[in-house]
Design a protein around this motif. Structure first.
Motif, PDB file in Angstrom:
ATOM      1  N   VAL A  27       0.922  -1.350   0.157  1.00 24.71           N
ATOM      2  CA  VAL A  27      -0.122  -0.088   0.226  1.00 24.71           C
ATOM      3  C   VAL A  27       0.715   1.292   0.214  1.00 24.71           C
ATOM      4  O   VAL A  27       0.267   2.325  -0.061  1.00 24.71           O
ATOM      5  N   GLY A  28       2.098   1.222   0.205  1.00 27.27           N
ATOM      6  CA  GLY A  28       3.052   2.498   0.153  1.00 27.27           C
ATOM      7  C   GLY A  28       3.097   2.962   1.781  1.00 27.27           C
ATOM      8  O   GLY A  28       2.656   2.188   2.624  1.00 27.27           O
ATOM      9  N   ARG A  29       3.535   4.174   1.593  1.00 29.27           N
ATOM     10  CA  ARG A  29       3.788   4.776   2.981  1.00 29.27           C
ATOM     11  C   ARG A  29       3.023   6.141   2.822  1.00 29.27           C
ATOM     12  O   ARG A  29       2.566   6.661   1.774  1.00 29.27           O
ATOM     13  N   PHE A  30       2.724   6.652   3.906  1.00 24.39           N
ATOM     14  CA  PHE A  30       1.799   7.948   3.983  1.00 24.39           C
ATOM     15  C   PHE A  30       2.116   8.945   4.889  1.00 24.39           C
ATOM     16  O   PHE A  30       2.971   8.906   5.866  1.00 24.39           O
ATOM     17  N   ASP A  31       1.772  10.279   4.474  1.00 27.83           N
ATOM     18  CA  ASP A  31       2.048  11.527   5.363  1.00 27.83           C
ATOM     19  C   ASP A  31       1.337  11.470   6.467  1.00 27.83           C
ATOM     20  O   ASP A  31       1.715  11.861   7.377  1.00 27.83           O
ATOM     21  N   LEU A  32       0.112  10.788   6.503  1.00 24.19           N
ATOM     22  CA  LEU A  32      -0.795  10.761   7.667  1.00 24.19           C
ATOM     23  C   LEU A  32      -1.348   9.370   7.777  1.00 24.19           C
ATOM     24  O   LEU A  32      -2.024   8.917   6.711  1.00 24.19           O
ATOM     25  N   VAL A  33      -1.336   8.767   9.027  1.00 23.42           N
ATOM     26  CA  VAL A  33      -2.319   7.853   9.094  1.00 23.42           C
ATOM     27  C   VAL A  33      -3.376   8.095  10.294  1.00 23.42           C
ATOM     28  O   VAL A  33      -2.956   8.383  11.123  1.00 23.42           O
ATOM     29  N   VAL A  34      -4.472   7.725   9.790  1.00 21.67           N
ATOM     30  CA  VAL A  34      -5.898   8.242  10.761  1.00 21.67           C
ATOM     31  C   VAL A  34      -6.330   6.862  11.091  1.00 21.67           C
ATOM     32  O   VAL A  34      -6.898   6.195  10.383  1.00 21.67           O
ATOM     33  N   VAL A  35      -6.338   7.072  12.539  1.00 22.60           N
ATOM     34  CA  VAL A  35      -6.910   5.734  13.228  1.00 22.60           C
ATOM     35  C   VAL A  35      -7.738   6.628  14.481  1.00 22.60           C
ATOM     36  O   VAL A  35      -7.436   6.386  15.534  1.00 22.60           O
ATOM     37  N   VAL A  36      -9.012   6.810  13.960  1.00 23.37           N
ATOM     38  CA  VAL A  36     -10.016   7.296  15.015  1.00 23.37           C
ATOM     39  C   VAL A  36     -11.067   6.589  14.923  1.00 23.37           C
ATOM     40  O   VAL A  36     -11.230   5.640  14.849  1.00 23.37           O
ATOM     41  N   GLY A  37     -12.208   7.322  15.747  1.00 23.31           N
ATOM     42  CA  GLY A  37     -13.359   6.568  15.717  1.00 23.31           C
ATOM     43  C   GLY A  37     -13.272   5.417  16.731  1.00 23.31           C
ATOM     44  O   GLY A  37     -13.997   4.448  16.638  1.00 23.31           O
ATOM     45  N   ASN A  38     -12.420   5.532  17.677  1.00 18.02           N
ATOM     46  CA  ASN A  38     -12.245   4.277  18.624  1.00 18.02           C
ATOM     47  C   ASN A  38     -11.695   3.244  18.261  1.00 18.02           C
ATOM     48  O   ASN A  38     -11.953   2.126  18.936  1.00 18.02           O
ATOM     49  N   VAL A  39     -11.147   3.125  17.037  1.00 15.76           N
ATOM     50  CA  VAL A  39     -10.493   1.802  16.440  1.00 15.76           C
ATOM     51  C   VAL A  39      -9.445   1.521  17.478  1.00 15.76           C
ATOM     52  O   VAL A  39      -9.481   0.206  17.764  1.00 15.76           O
ATOM     53  N   MET A  40      -8.793   2.084  18.240  1.00 12.27           N
ATOM     54  CA  MET A  40      -7.864   1.407  19.166  1.00 12.27           C
ATOM     55  C   MET A  40      -8.355   0.834  20.366  1.00 12.27           C
ATOM     56  O   MET A  40      -7.761  -0.214  20.780  1.00 12.27           O
ATOM     57  N   ILE A  41      -9.543   1.234  20.698  1.00 13.09           N
ATOM     58  CA  ILE A  41     -10.027   0.347  21.828  1.00 13.09           C
ATOM     59  C   ILE A  41     -11.191  -0.859  21.514  1.00 13.09           C
ATOM     60  O   ILE A  41     -11.619  -1.387  22.350  1.00 13.09           O
ATOM     61  N   TYR A  42     -10.938  -0.997  20.274  1.00 16.01           N
ATOM     62  CA  TYR A  42     -11.688  -2.231  19.514  1.00 16.01           C
ATOM     63  C   TYR A  42     -10.612  -3.323  19.041  1.00 16.01           C
ATOM     64  O   TYR A  42     -11.154  -4.202  18.462  1.00 16.01           O
ATOM     65  N   LEU A  43      -9.309  -2.969  19.045  1.00 11.12           N
ATOM     66  CA  LEU A  43      -8.250  -3.983  18.600  1.00 11.12           C
ATOM     67  C   LEU A  43      -8.683  -5.254  19.520  1.00 11.12           C
ATOM     68  O   LEU A  43      -9.008  -5.507  20.601  1.00 11.12           O
ATOM     69  N   GLY A  44      -7.873  -6.319  18.761  1.00 12.66           N
ATOM     70  CA  GLY A  44      -7.750  -7.388  19.588  1.00 12.66           C
ATOM     71  C   GLY A  44      -6.799  -7.548  20.725  1.00 12.66           C
ATOM     72  O   GLY A  44      -6.057  -6.750  20.963  1.00 12.66           O
ATOM     73  N   GLU A  45      -7.377  -8.159  21.799  1.00 14.37           N
ATOM     74  CA  GLU A  45      -6.509  -8.085  23.122  1.00 14.37           C
ATOM     75  C   GLU A  45      -5.158  -8.466  22.813  1.00 14.37           C
ATOM     76  O   GLU A  45      -4.567  -9.325  22.292  1.00 14.37           O
ATOM     77  N   GLY A  46      -4.202  -7.450  23.458  1.00 13.15           N
ATOM     78  CA  GLY A  46      -3.038  -7.622  23.589  1.00 13.15           C
ATOM     79  C   GLY A  46      -2.141  -7.233  22.148  1.00 13.15           C
ATOM     80  O   GLY A  46      -1.056  -7.458  22.159  1.00 13.15           O
ATOM     81  N   THR A  47      -3.020  -6.684  21.154  1.00 13.65           N
ATOM     82  CA  THR A  47      -2.458  -6.419  20.062  1.00 13.65           C
ATOM     83  C   THR A  47      -1.859  -4.899  19.926  1.00 13.65           C
ATOM     84  O   THR A  47      -1.288  -4.667  18.851  1.00 13.65           O
ATOM     85  N   GLU A  48      -2.200  -4.099  20.617  1.00 14.46           N
ATOM     86  CA  GLU A  48      -2.125  -2.708  20.751  1.00 14.46           C
ATOM     87  C   GLU A  48      -0.640  -2.192  20.206  1.00 14.46           C
ATOM     88  O   GLU A  48      -0.491  -1.367  19.239  1.00 14.46           O
ATOM     89  N   ARG A  49       0.373  -2.940  20.877  1.00  9.47           N
ATOM     90  CA  ARG A  49       1.565  -2.526  20.499  1.00  9.47           C
ATOM     91  C   ARG A  49       2.106  -3.089  19.139  1.00  9.47           C
ATOM     92  O   ARG A  49       2.873  -2.187  18.353  1.00  9.47           O
ATOM     93  N   THR A  50       1.628  -4.109  18.714  1.00  4.11           N
ATOM     94  CA  THR A  50       1.784  -4.543  17.355  1.00  4.11           C
ATOM     95  C   THR A  50       1.365  -3.822  16.401  1.00  4.11           C
ATOM     96  O   THR A  50       1.882  -3.422  15.307  1.00  4.11           O
ATOM     97  N   VAL A  51       0.161  -3.491  16.622  1.00  5.28           N
ATOM     98  CA  VAL A  51      -0.598  -2.408  15.649  1.00  5.28           C
ATOM     99  C   VAL A  51       0.049  -1.095  15.474  1.00  5.28           C
ATOM    100  O   VAL A  51       0.153  -0.765  14.304  1.00  5.28           O
ATOM    101  N   LEU A  52       0.523  -0.385  16.732  1.00  7.76           N
ATOM    102  CA  LEU A  52       1.186   0.790  16.599  1.00  7.76           C
ATOM    103  C   LEU A  52       2.341   0.840  15.984  1.00  7.76           C
ATOM    104  O   LEU A  52       2.775   1.590  15.043  1.00  7.76           O
ATOM    105  N   ALA A  53       3.235  -0.567  16.087  1.00  8.91           N
ATOM    106  CA  ALA A  53       4.417  -0.617  15.158  1.00  8.91           C
ATOM    107  C   ALA A  53       4.055  -0.857  13.753  1.00  8.91           C
ATOM    108  O   ALA A  53       5.008  -0.101  13.060  1.00  8.91           O
TER     109      ALA A  53
END
Length: 200
Positions: A105-131
């Motif tokens: 998908v390439g790389r981006f000037d901005l990654v938008v992750v709003v609308g409470n996406v972060m609090i609906y991630l799979g358990e224990g995947t937060e750091r992996t997703v952020l990385a």
């Protein structure tokens, strides 16, 4: 790589109606562009923007209208269908965050992750997703994240600010700004809006 189901998936029917709610607001002419206005202010015109967990498409569509190159991704089939009905010209990928490959998908000037996406991630995947989101940043790129700090949404988790900051640091990210809303109010204990960048 096998990942646990997201909290959104586990909530199942409890979260149905989200897309229809915002589609109705759009049809009524309501202002649903708050997040997009802030995202637009963070980048130059014609930026590459990734909308992770794009839902029914309102933010991605708004950013496209503002002249940006937007890639939207939403794994929920019903939300993608709602997006197609409301914004038929918006292409939405079915990828979850961890399935996004910078080589694809390439790389981006901005990654938008709003609308409470972060609090609906799979358990224990937060750091992996952020990385992974960090890997998707172009040089000088940033992440705009926003979520409720307490579990006020069906099936979501509480994500205290100090835990999120620690997870960001572990993922190679630093906090540039924290606000209490997309209109840049003072930080509070209910909702947090974050601007992040690569620590190096």
């Amino acid at each position: 790589m096998t990942t646990p189901p997201t909290r959104w998936e586990l909530a199942g029917e409890g979260n149905r109606g989200y897309g229809e709610h915002f589609a109705a607001l759009v049809a009524q002419g309501a202002d649903v562009d708050g997040e997009a206005r802030l995202a637009d202010a963070l980048v130059p015109r014609g930026a590459r923007i990734l909308d992770v967990g794009s839902g029914m498409g309102r933010i991605a569509a708004s950013l496209r209208r503002r002249g940006h190159e937007v890639v939207a991704t939403e794994p929920d089939l019903e939300l993608r269908a709602q997006s197609g009905r409301t914004y038929p010209d918006l292409e939405v990928l079915p990828h979850e965050a961890l399935a996004l490959d910078p080589g694809e998908v390439g790389r981006f000037d901005l990654v938008v992750v709003v609308g409470n996406v972060m609090i609906y991630l799979g358990e224990g995947t937060e750091r992996t997703v952020l990385a992974r989101l960090r890997e998707l940043l172009a040089p000088g790129g940033r992440i705009l994240a926003g979520f409720h700090l307490t579990a006020v949404k069906n099936g979501s988790r509480s994500y205290p600010a100090e835990e999120f900051v620690a997870d960001c640091a572990a993922a190679g990210l630093r906090v540039e700004h924290r606000f209490g809303s997309y209109e840049l109010h003072q930080p509070n204990d209910e909702y947090a809006v974050w601007v992040l960048s690569a620590a190096d």
